[in-house]
Write an enzyme that holds these catalytic residues in place. Structure first.
Site, PDB file in Angstrom:
ATOM      1  N   HIS A 168      -1.497   1.194   7.571  1.00  0.00           N
ATOM      2  CA  HIS A 168      -2.028   1.448   5.993  1.00  0.00           C
ATOM      3  C   HIS A 168      -1.647   2.586   5.606  1.00  0.00           C
ATOM      4  O   HIS A 168      -2.092   3.604   6.221  1.00  0.00           O
ATOM      5  CB  HIS A 168      -3.648   0.992   6.026  1.00  0.00           C
TER       6      HIS A 168
ATOM      7  N   CYS B 288       0.797  -1.202  -0.073  1.00  0.00           N
ATOM      8  CA  CYS B 288      -0.091  -0.068  -0.036  1.00  0.00           C
ATOM      9  C   CYS B 288       1.014   1.257  -0.172  1.00  0.00           C
ATOM     10  O   CYS B 288       0.303   2.430  -0.531  1.00  0.00           O
ATOM     11  CB  CYS B 288      -1.080  -0.130   1.001  1.00  0.00           C
TER      12      CYS B 288
END
Length: 334
Positions: free
Chosen positions: A290, A39
């Site tokens: 994230h 990510c």
């Protein structure tokens, strides 16, 4: 060329060929599949894909048509990536070609390991800069700063030390690809920029050895933006350098930013920048959690890019994030 700086021996890319506005209006591109802790890479690639002057140049394929570099070339890799992702609206692709080159982008990057998105951004831009210099790496610093990449992302900072005894002034210049801002005491980007350029006093054990009055003297040191970049990348320093802990506070940032007050010499008119991408981190440290981002596409609308997901969103949503990286493009009022 800015006052006080050396004149480049050669301009490696014509500045008039840099186009800050999208040359092609098209639908927003596709998402990027997460291939295992990627990510950080996905969010940076999306921010770069929607950087108009970079995308305009790479979509022209001018680089790949003239590239003579053997083996890995980050410019060719980015050109292929941007072309592919902007051609798959409504779906998603696997950014495998970029992931496969991770160790060449930065030899400490490891496949399958979550990395710091800011660090990946810096190494990716640096790898593109190295590709632009592959045939001319022996040029002086100011000539190296005339590549396409440095003209898009780079600028110069001026460090000025003034001896408070004899008033002698000493200036040094250094290139930058982004502006790191301390946010411990700031609640906004403009406040952090004010702290960034705030003069610091050098005295006592941290005194300044003045070459003119030849003694250890009290001095004032200030850092200013001497030559601004076409694309201003701001890194909000959310991770403590020693503990690695995250500073999760809200830091306000504007859609339009006037950089004039932070320059070495105040410009005669506003030096405006327009926000076009925001990269966000969720989690407690830069190696966990994230990453996702928000980008402004060539259709003028904002989208949330969360790995394979691409969702339309409002500017008010974009402006209330706990941002890690902010991307601004030089903006000229019509």
């Amino acid at each position: 060329m800015s006052v006080g700086m050396a004149v480049p021996e050669r301009d490696l890319f014509p500045p008039q060929k840099i186009c800050m506005a999208w040359q092609q209006r098209r639908s927003v591109g596709g998402g990027l599949f997460n291939l295992g802790n990627t990510c950080f890479l996905n969010s940076v690639l999306q921010c770069l894909t929607y950087t108009p002057p970079l995308a305009n140049y790479l979509l022209s394929r001018e680089h790949s048509q003239s590239c003579a570099k053997q083996g890995f070339c980050m410019m060719c890799t980015m050109e292929a990536h941007i072309e592919e992702v902007l051609s798959c609206s409504g779906s998603a692709i696997e950014p495998t070609p970029v992931i496969n080159e991770l160790p060449r982008i930065g030899d400490h990057f490891q496949l399958g390991t979550q990395e710091d998105a800011h660090e990946f951004f810096y190494y990716t831009v640096d790898a593109m800069q190295r590709a632009c210099l592959s045939r001319s790496s022996n040029w002086d610093t100011t000539s190296q700063a005339s590549t396409l990449i440095h003209q898009v992302f780079g600028g110069f900072l001026r460090s000025r030390v003034t001896c408070l005894s004899c008033k002698a002034v000493s200036d040094t210049y250094e290139t930058f690809l982004d502006i790191p801002l301390d946010i411990k005491a700031a609640s906004s980007v403009t406040g952090a920029l004010e702290d960034f350029v705030k003069p610091e006093q050098l005295d006592g054990g941290n005194g300044y050895k003045c070459s003119k009055c030849e003694q250890l003297a009290t001095a004032s040191k200030s850092l200013t933006i001497h030559r601004s970049s076409n694309v201003l990348t701001v890194c909000l320093k959310r991770f403590d350098a020693f503990s690695g802990r995250k500073i999760s506070k809200v830091v306000q940032y504007p859609e339009y930013l006037d950089l004039g007050a932070y320059m070495s010499q105040a410009p005669g008119e506003p030096l405006l920048y327009s926000l076009y991408a925001v990269l966000v981190h969720e989690g407690s440290s830069c190696q966990t959690g994230h990453y996702y981002c928000f980008v402004k596409a060539s259709d003028g609308r904002w989208y949330k890019m969360n790995d394979a997901s691409v969702r339309l969103c409002a500017i008010k949503t974009v402006l209330c994030q706990r941002a890690y990286l902010l991307f601004y493009a030089r903006y000229y009022r019509v």
